[in-house]
Design a protein around this motif. Sequence first.
Motif, PDB file in Angstrom:
ATOM      1  N   ARG A 154     -30.383  24.723 -41.796  1.00  0.00           N
ATOM      2  CA  ARG A 154     -31.377  25.591 -41.158  1.00  0.00           C
ATOM      3  C   ARG A 154     -31.978  26.514 -42.221  1.00  0.00           C
ATOM      4  NH1 ARG A 154     -34.967  28.897 -39.723  1.00  0.00           N
ATOM      5  NH2 ARG A 154     -34.628  30.475 -38.116  1.00  0.00           N
ATOM      6  N   VAL A 351     -26.030  19.400 -30.300  1.00  0.00           N
ATOM      7  CA  VAL A 351     -26.399  20.627 -30.997  1.00  0.00           C
ATOM      8  C   VAL A 351     -26.055  21.820 -30.126  1.00  0.00           C
ATOM      9  CG1 VAL A 351     -28.276  21.913 -32.074  1.00  0.00           C
ATOM     10  CG2 VAL A 351     -28.283  19.420 -32.144  1.00  0.00           C
ATOM     11  N   ARG A 353     -25.321  26.422 -30.289  1.00  0.00           N
ATOM     12  CA  ARG A 353     -25.378  27.678 -31.037  1.00  0.00           C
ATOM     13  C   ARG A 353     -24.032  28.366 -30.953  1.00  0.00           C
ATOM     14  NH1 ARG A 353     -30.670  29.589 -31.697  1.00  0.00           N
ATOM     15  NH2 ARG A 353     -29.701  31.203 -32.989  1.00  0.00           N
ATOM     16  N   TRP A 359     -26.152  27.399 -36.057  1.00  0.00           N
ATOM     17  CA  TRP A 359     -26.281  26.120 -35.387  1.00  0.00           C
ATOM     18  C   TRP A 359     -25.104  25.221 -35.740  1.00  0.00           C
ATOM     19  CZ3 TRP A 359     -30.642  24.549 -32.388  1.00  0.00           C
ATOM     20  CH2 TRP A 359     -31.631  25.533 -32.271  1.00  0.00           C
TER      21      TRP A 359
END
Length: 379
Positions: A154, A351, A353, A359
């Motif tokens: 990211r 995926v 958080r 992430w």
Amino acid sequence: MHMAKEGKETRVILTKPLSIEEEEEAEQNDYSAPNPLQRILSLFAHLPAAFNLPKSQLQCYGESIYCTSLNLLGSCNGGDSSLERFINVVAWTISTTRPALFGVAPYNPVLGETHHVSRSSLNVLLEQVSHHPPVSALHATDEKENIKIIWCNRPLPKFHGTSVEIQVLGERTLKLMNHGETYEMNCPNLIFRFVPIPEVDWVGKVRIRCKETGLLADLCYKGRSFLGFKGSRRSIKGKILDSSSSSSVLYDVDGHWDRSVAIKDKNNGSVRVIYDAKQVISGLQTPTLKTLENVWATEAASVWSDVSEALMRKEWDKASEAKRCIENAERKLLRERESSGQIWTPKHFTVSRTEQGTWDCRPLHQWVPSAPIIASQDN
């Protein structure tokens, strides 16, 4: 290569990876933006295609894994002791640091874009799992060596007036399953300086840790100082420690990621080179296409083929128009999903958080299948 497939032409354009001895030549020729002002503007979003490298960011991430002239991953697995394997992992981690060019940037991958390449028994798969913010997931496996790699990338840019620093957030792991060892590491930051000399460097702290053995490496990547007089550009300094034994220092690490890196034994003072960039990231060859029929429609080398071909011919207007078509199609799909309430989900990863806001990307399948795009095997 290209072919007609279901009424639509499938094209794949593959480009040579950047390697250390060709970096200057690449900057002056195929990968150069039209002028210095445009090079500075290339660090911002929504760029005309003339500011782009003829490849996606997914391909750049992937090349750091599958484009190499030596099988350093095999060396990681083949170490006789946990300490020897750890030293080899440090060398492999350094090998994933690749040259970057000031003023030209890879394409921002579209949502769901993939990149799938094989080199010998190593199979590498990447997917763009988020577009806003941009998040790329990587899964690489070698069934012969029993190795797995998982990255979550990211990029987060920060502006500092005379420079832009890009922090690459996300967890990176390497698993040597024959030895029951998992190595965690992070990526250095990429800094673009505008003055006194426009240039790009890898900087910052990298930590490599093996949970099972307690071995730890703290590395510091350094670039040129602001005035350019002090400091050693592309240098690496650090230590290898045993955190299970009062964090005693075992080795000092010193060198340059684009030249060589050596370790000095704190016990007897002996020095040995663990990484030689000329042997590992020079003379890298363009991947080849084995079977066009098995190329996915989401493959980066296909998605951006018209743009890349025009860029390599220096047909800037044609490249920009092709890039606009891709970006407009992506915006249309986003509007359609929003209007219908459809939630997009990645095809190859889950995926989530974390509580810290980072992430977490996990592959859906244990092993990556072989790919239709083949990277050159080790020399």
